[in-house]
Design a protein around this motif. Structure first.
Motif: not given
Length: 199
Positions: A1-11
């Motif tokens: 698998d090759h996953l990705v997450q686009f985030y705003q909150c580092e925590a």
């Protein structure tokens, strides 16, 4: 698998990545974090609540590399980016293979590049990762800061780079949705997008 997450909150990112890594470490896998010093610190604080990181590191199953200066790390003896990445990553994968364990990698090299608006290089790196994955068995988790992409006026980049991944990991907007209906809509969108990526 090759996953990705686009985030705003580092925590939130640290929590999501920690779940991904804990699952692998508890299953006997080797885990590699190619991340910023700040994020490695955040992740290790979470991992240390349930794992002996010193023992895992001594066994070669927990490896961290600080990626605050990704361009330097990817420039090895004047080699092109693909050769430079392979020269660093493939020995780690080979060591895990010799030990008979699977490997998980969390990498923020693409994020560091995108934060500097080096989007062509970041996209090229995603393609290089896929070429390495075609030859080696490991699970890869990438992340991007939404704020950084916004600052680079790269509003179309998430849709473009998602095509280089097999799965999009839900971001904090899913957990923060104030109604069940909004969460269902968010999850339905992600399920549809992930189905398209895997088609």
């Amino acid at each position: 698998d090759h996953l990705v997450q686009f985030y705003q909150c580092e925590a939130y990112l640290a929590g999501t990545v920690s779940e991904f890594l804990v699952e692998g470490l508890k299953a006997g896998e080797a885990c590699i974090a190619l991340s910023s010093a700040e994020h490695i610190s955040m992740i290790e604080k979470i991992l240390a609540t349930s794992l002996d990181l010193n023992a895992l590191a001594a066994a070669g199953r927990w490896i961290t590399v600080e990626m605050d200066d990704a361009e330097t790390w990817l420039c090895v003896d004047g080699k092109p980016m693909a050769a430079a990445l392979r020269s660093k990553i493939e020995p780690m994968l080979a060591a895990a293979h010799r030990a008979g364990v699977k490997t998980r990698i969390f990498e923020e090299i693409v994020a560091v590049l995108s934060e500097k608006c080096m989007l062509d290089e970041s996209f090229e790196l995603e393609q290089i990762w896929n070429s390495i994955k075609a030859e080696h068995d490991f699970t890869l988790f990438c992340s991007y800061s939404k704020d950084a992409l916004h600052n680079c006026d790269a509003h179309d980049y998430p849709a473009l780079v998602s095509g280089e991944h097999s799965q999009i990991v839900p971001d904090e907007t899913y957990s923060n949705a104030d109604t069940g209906t909004k969460r269902l809509r968010k999850m339905a969108f992600l399920e549809l997008r992930n189905a398209e990526l895997q088609a």
